[in-house]
Design a protein around this motif. Structure first.
Motif, PDB file in Angstrom:
ATOM      1  N   ASP A  11       0.783  -1.219   0.008  1.00  0.00           N
ATOM      2  CA  ASP A  11      -0.044  -0.133  -0.284  1.00  0.00           C
ATOM      3  C   ASP A  11       0.804   1.289  -0.033  1.00  0.00           C
ATOM      4  O   ASP A  11       0.525   2.131  -0.596  1.00  0.00           O
ATOM      5  CB  ASP A  11      -0.841  -0.094   1.211  1.00  0.00           C
ATOM      6  CG  ASP A  11      -2.168  -0.815   0.981  1.00  0.00           C
ATOM      7  OD1 ASP A  11      -2.453  -1.208   0.192  1.00  0.00           O
ATOM      8  OD2 ASP A  11      -2.752  -0.744   1.988  1.00  0.00           O
ATOM      9  N   LEU A  12       1.938   1.122   0.734  1.00  0.00           N
ATOM     10  CA  LEU A  12       2.916   2.206   0.885  1.00  0.00           C
ATOM     11  C   LEU A  12       3.424   2.759  -0.594  1.00  0.00           C
ATOM     12  O   LEU A  12       3.631   4.065  -1.069  1.00  0.00           O
ATOM     13  CB  LEU A  12       4.111   2.153   1.690  1.00  0.00           C
ATOM     14  CG  LEU A  12       3.650   2.388   3.141  1.00  0.00           C
ATOM     15  CD1 LEU A  12       4.910   2.146   4.183  1.00  0.00           C
ATOM     16  CD2 LEU A  12       3.129   3.804   3.255  1.00  0.00           C
ATOM     17  N   ASP A  43       2.085   2.112  -3.514  1.00  0.00           N
ATOM     18  CA  ASP A  43       0.859   2.430  -4.156  1.00  0.00           C
ATOM     19  C   ASP A  43       0.746   3.820  -3.804  1.00  0.00           C
ATOM     20  O   ASP A  43       0.581   4.727  -4.718  1.00  0.00           O
ATOM     21  CB  ASP A  43      -0.450   1.798  -3.854  1.00  0.00           C
ATOM     22  CG  ASP A  43      -0.240   0.211  -4.671  1.00  0.00           C
ATOM     23  OD1 ASP A  43       0.558   0.224  -5.356  1.00  0.00           O
ATOM     24  OD2 ASP A  43      -1.074  -0.522  -3.979  1.00  0.00           O
ATOM     25  N   ALA A  44       0.521   4.429  -2.417  1.00  0.00           N
ATOM     26  CA  ALA A  44       0.343   5.826  -1.833  1.00  0.00           C
ATOM     27  C   ALA A  44       1.486   6.611  -2.466  1.00  0.00           C
ATOM     28  O   ALA A  44       1.193   7.926  -3.050  1.00  0.00           O
ATOM     29  CB  ALA A  44       0.264   5.844  -0.333  1.00  0.00           C
ATOM     30  N   ALA A  45       2.705   5.922  -2.592  1.00  0.00           N
ATOM     31  CA  ALA A  45       4.014   7.167  -3.235  1.00  0.00           C
ATOM     32  C   ALA A  45       3.615   7.328  -4.460  1.00  0.00           C
ATOM     33  O   ALA A  45       3.831   8.451  -4.960  1.00  0.00           O
ATOM     34  CB  ALA A  45       5.024   5.987  -2.769  1.00  0.00           C
ATOM     35  N   GLU A  46       3.195   6.168  -5.307  1.00  0.00           N
ATOM     36  CA  GLU A  46       2.990   6.306  -6.709  1.00  0.00           C
ATOM     37  C   GLU A  46       1.834   7.450  -7.080  1.00  0.00           C
ATOM     38  O   GLU A  46       2.029   8.345  -7.660  1.00  0.00           O
ATOM     39  CB  GLU A  46       2.644   5.172  -7.436  1.00  0.00           C
ATOM     40  CG  GLU A  46       2.803   5.063  -9.010  1.00  0.00           C
ATOM     41  CD  GLU A  46       2.611   3.759  -9.575  1.00  0.00           C
ATOM     42  OE1 GLU A  46       2.997   2.567  -8.701  1.00  0.00           O
ATOM     43  OE2 GLU A  46       2.317   3.691 -10.970  1.00  0.00           O
ATOM     44  N   LEU A  47       0.862   7.375  -6.076  1.00  0.00           N
ATOM     45  CA  LEU A  47      -0.205   8.324  -6.319  1.00  0.00           C
ATOM     46  C   LEU A  47       0.052   9.607  -5.934  1.00  0.00           C
ATOM     47  O   LEU A  47      -0.262  10.897  -6.386  1.00  0.00           O
ATOM     48  CB  LEU A  47      -1.549   7.962  -5.682  1.00  0.00           C
ATOM     49  CG  LEU A  47      -2.082   6.759  -6.296  1.00  0.00           C
ATOM     50  CD1 LEU A  47      -3.061   6.141  -5.209  1.00  0.00           C
ATOM     51  CD2 LEU A  47      -3.102   7.027  -7.527  1.00  0.00           C
ATOM     52  N   ASP A  48       1.100   9.652  -5.001  1.00  0.00           N
ATOM     53  CA  ASP A  48       1.468  11.147  -4.415  1.00  0.00           C
ATOM     54  C   ASP A  48       2.610  11.693  -5.476  1.00  0.00           C
ATOM     55  O   ASP A  48       3.116  12.961  -5.197  1.00  0.00           O
ATOM     56  CB  ASP A  48       2.198  10.844  -2.849  1.00  0.00           C
ATOM     57  CG  ASP A  48       0.828  10.758  -2.060  1.00  0.00           C
ATOM     58  OD1 ASP A  48      -0.087  10.922  -2.324  1.00  0.00           O
ATOM     59  OD2 ASP A  48       1.234  10.176  -0.747  1.00  0.00           O
ATOM     60  N   ALA A  52       5.377  10.236  -6.211  1.00  0.00           N
ATOM     61  CA  ALA A  52       7.021   9.829  -5.511  1.00  0.00           C
ATOM     62  C   ALA A  52       6.902   8.447  -6.100  1.00  0.00           C
ATOM     63  O   ALA A  52       7.507   7.467  -5.575  1.00  0.00           O
ATOM     64  CB  ALA A  52       7.083   9.644  -4.109  1.00  0.00           C
ATOM     65  N   THR A  69      11.201   7.793  -0.357  1.00  0.00           N
ATOM     66  CA  THR A  69      10.135   7.947   0.311  1.00  0.00           C
ATOM     67  C   THR A  69       9.927   6.711   1.221  1.00  0.00           C
ATOM     68  O   THR A  69       9.126   6.853   2.082  1.00  0.00           O
ATOM     69  CB  THR A  69       8.947   8.334  -0.880  1.00  0.00           C
ATOM     70  OG1 THR A  69       9.560   9.246  -1.338  1.00  0.00           O
ATOM     71  CG2 THR A  69       7.757   8.999   0.078  1.00  0.00           C
ATOM     72  N   PRO A  77      13.435   4.656   4.361  1.00  0.00           N
ATOM     73  CA  PRO A  77      12.815   4.515   5.825  1.00  0.00           C
ATOM     74  C   PRO A  77      12.311   3.498   6.309  1.00  0.00           C
ATOM     75  O   PRO A  77      12.555   3.032   7.475  1.00  0.00           O
ATOM     76  CB  PRO A  77      11.704   5.839   5.670  1.00  0.00           C
ATOM     77  CG  PRO A  77      11.979   6.470   4.400  1.00  0.00           C
ATOM     78  CD  PRO A  77      12.907   5.519   3.482  1.00  0.00           C
ATOM     79  N   MET A  78      11.635   2.647   5.528  1.00  0.00           N
ATOM     80  CA  MET A  78      11.122   1.469   6.168  1.00  0.00           C
ATOM     81  C   MET A  78      11.997   0.427   6.358  1.00  0.00           C
ATOM     82  O   MET A  78      11.712  -0.486   7.231  1.00  0.00           O
ATOM     83  CB  MET A  78       9.876   1.009   5.117  1.00  0.00           C
ATOM     84  CG  MET A  78       8.838   1.777   4.832  1.00  0.00           C
ATOM     85  SD  MET A  78       7.870   1.992   6.360  1.00  0.00           S
ATOM     86  CE  MET A  78       7.026   0.805   6.755  1.00  0.00           C
TER      87      MET A  78
END
Lengths: 299, 372
Positions: free
Chosen positions: A191-192, A194-199, A201, A210, A214-215
């Motif tokens: 999900d992270l 996916d979120a980065a792609e939509l944001d 990044a 991003t 960090p993870m």
């Protein structure tokens, strides 16, 4: 007699914690105290008596060029092996992680190949390296000769031997670091990404900084501590390939410890070396728990 | 307006989306409703640009967006897990889409604190972050890390991150399923209010039919990778197009009674006034439409009573051994269990489905008069 609920639970705690604690005290804490005390004596193995010499052993260590050599060599070795094997381990893990999506079989074959040095006995592997690096008969120099190059004496050149050992050290720990990083990568929720792609990044570089890096924080910290303690402990390759030579050019702390203690029987001096080594490793661990641990867990 | 035109998506042998077509009007609230594994999340990912269809296309405002990346489509998504970056503060989480789109790499780096132009741009984005945070009521949380937030607060941060860059479409992937019941009802209203306030199209994926019915203008019921029915919540409830849709929609599970194999209604419904169809059928009847009535045409013995305050749920066993579920208002005085009871139902609420295909048979109602 019936024990109260509370004392039964206390007994259970002691039963669970006790054996391991006893083993730790007998096998680690008491020996460390004995070694610390011995480092202030001139005790030799087999001797009937000893004298307290104060800081004498430590002063010798600081002034004696041989001992200084062992310390600096260990630090140089660690300074090469720690960053290189972490960086390479991460690169290989990232590559294999992506490769596994396309060709899972090829990726798992490669993963086994990278992990082989970890699973194999290092002494046996060192013999293989010795053959590969032989100045005239070794495969590496034969290949160089075929290309018209005169290969150096990898393990008997004073300026080169430490770096050769460092490369072997890297080869040995990359696989282990890779496996740890792969586990860390697998644990990152998709999900992270996916979120980065939509944001916005979504490009490889931005996504890495991003999300991935960090993870991977906790994994990277663990890998760093494991690699650092492993690098400070380097012994097998030195003992098998060079015995600290030529002319102490590849002498390292643990090998010096072994040589002073078990070859020259200078137990007092060897203990002083041990304490210095112990403090180095303690420092790494303290750094981990004191400072870095807080920065990589985001809770 | 978003048009999904004959989209098909397969993973290996498995067809997850089979020729799906839907239209969401500009500014409307569309819900994709279905059980897990029905393909609704896959469809959402196709709209977002996280995945590509094997056939068919998606159009936003008439423009085919097949080749465009997720960023170029300018869609925002709220994930079930919220997908917040755990190492960034709430303000940085909300500001990340702005930083990635509008700031250069130098602006984002520590150097960005130094150059006056970079500082100006950075403080602009920070001001917008503050404004959006205030609009969803999380102004006091901006310095916290996601790990220190409750589920509802994380949900608001995720919404703020979606809102901050004013996307053309909001995609919500089961955003409420990790919240407790009370908060879920509250967030339901807030998300609908956001839809009205922004005037943007919302597409909401959920497996909870209450959520879909109460929030959406139009609901697409998805079953097994196909759109089983696409319509307003009222249409879904009043005229379910198939047996499966009828089973999925509605608070109380619908009761199905199969007629004889030779065709026609089950004998217990003969007095209700629904014309008997010729082929074999299944009758669907919702508990809330089957009520006790002294002269009711359906008779049975009262078996079990569930008192729920506003209503009473009754299990009635008919002569042929079929159990029907009925409801009565909360103030109804039930007879003792085991005694005979009469039930009535308006013919318009008797859903007749083909026994083999499960499709709705509309002809059943024509000309039937109410007898309740």
């Amino acid at each position: 007699m019936r024990l109260s609920r509370k004392s039964r639970s206390v007994l259970t705690d002691i039963w669970l914690v006790g054996p391991a604690t006893c083993a730790m005290i007998v096998l680690i804490f008491i020996p460390v105290i004995i070694v610390a005390l011995m480092s202030f004596t001139d005790y030799q193995f087999g001797a009937r008596s000893f004298n307290w010499v104060g800081w004498q052993n430590y002063i010798v260590m600081l002034t004696d060029p041989t001992a200084r050599h062992a310390v600096t060599n260990t630090l140089v070795y660690a300074a090469i092996v720690i960053p290189a094997s972490i960086f390479l381990g991460l690169i290989v893990a990232l590559g294999l992680h992506h490769l596994a999506l396309k060709t899972p079989r090829f990726a798992s074959g490669l993963r086994a190949a990278y992990f082989l040095p970890v699973a194999a006995t290092l002494v046996a592997m060192a013999v293989v390296w010795q053959m590969l690096l032989h100045p005239s008969l070794g495969l590496l120099n034969q290949l160089l000769a075929a290309m018209g190059q005169q290969g150096p004496a990898w393990l008997s050149d004073r300026g080169l031997v430490l770096y050769t050992l460092a490369v072997i050290g890297i080869w040995q720990s990359v696989g282990y670091n890779m496996v740890l990083f792969l586990a860390g990568l697998a644990a990152i929720p998709s999900d992270l990404y996916d979120a980065a792609e939509l944001d916005g990044a979504g490009s490889g570089w931005n996504r890495f900084w991003t999300v991935t890096w960090p993870m991977l924080g906790p994994t990277t910290l663990f890998v760093t501590v494991i690699t650092a303690t492993g690098a400070f402990r380097v012994f097998e390759t030195v003992a098998t390939l060079t015995k600290g030579g030529p002319a102490f050019a590849s002498d390292v702390l643990v090998y010096a410890m072994y040589r002073e203690g078990f070859v020259y029987f200078k137990a007092g001096y060897s203990s002083a070396l041990t304490i210095v080594f112990f403090l180095l490793v303690l420092l790494v661990t303290a750094l981990k728990f004191g400072i870095l641990e807080k920065k990589v867990h985001y809770k | 307006m978003i048009e999904i035109d004959a989209v098909t998506r397969c993973f290996g042998e498995n067809t997850v989306l089979d020729n799906v077509s839907l239209v969401a009007e500009e500014g409307s609230f569309l819900a994709l409703l279905g059980p897990s594994g029905c393909g609704k999340s896959t469809l959402l990912r196709l709209i977002a640009g996280l995945d590509d269809p094997d056939a068919g296309c998606v159009r936003i405002k008439g423009r085919d967006i097949s080749g465009l990346s997720a960023v170029e489509r300018n869609v925002a998504m709220v994930f079930q897990s919220y997908a917040l970056y755990p190492h960034l503060s709430v303000a940085e989480n909300i500001g990340l889409p702005l930083a990635m789109r509008e700031l250069s790499r130098i602006d984002r780096s520590p150097l960005g604190r130094v150059f006056p132009a970079s500082r100006q741009r950075r403080s602009d984005t920070q001001a917008r972050v503050k404004k959006v945070a205030a609009s969803v009521g999380i102004s006091d949380l901006l310095d916290r890390k996601p790990g220190a937030l409750s589920g509802g607060q994380k949900q608001r941060v995720a919404l703020a991150r979606a809102l901050v860059r004013d996307p053309s479409v909001f995609l919500l992937d089961e955003p409420l399923s990790n919240l407790d019941a009370k908060l879920r009802v509250q967030m339901r209203a807030e998300i609908v209010a956001l839809n009205r306030a922004t005037g943007r199209t919302f597409i909401h994926v959920t497996h909870d039919q209450v959520e879909a019915m109460s929030m959406a203008d139009r609901v697409a019921v998805m079953l097994g990778g196909r759109v089983a029915q696409f319509g307003t919540p009222r249409e879904l409830y009043e005229t379910p197009s198939s047996r499966d849709v009828a089973a999925f929609v509605g608070t109380h599970p619908i009761t199905f009674v199969s007629g004889p194999k030779s065709g026609g209604l089950h004998p217990i419904f003969h007095g209700v006034g629904v014309p008997s169809p010729s082929g074999p059928v299944v009758i669907g009847i919702r508990p809330e439409h089957l009520t006790p009535a002294p002269q009711g045409p359906i008779t049975g013995r009262l078996h079990n009573i569930e008192y729920q305050g506003a209503e009473v749920l009754l299990d009635v066993i008919c002569d042929t051994g079929i159990t029907l579920r009925a409801t009565a208002t909360g103030d109804w005085q039930p007879p003792t269990p085991g005694s005979e009871i009469h039930l009535a139902c308006a013919p318009v609420h008797m859903h007749v489905f083909d026994a083999d295909s499960g499709a709705r048979l509309e002809a059943g109602h024509k000309g039937a008069a109410s007898c309740a």
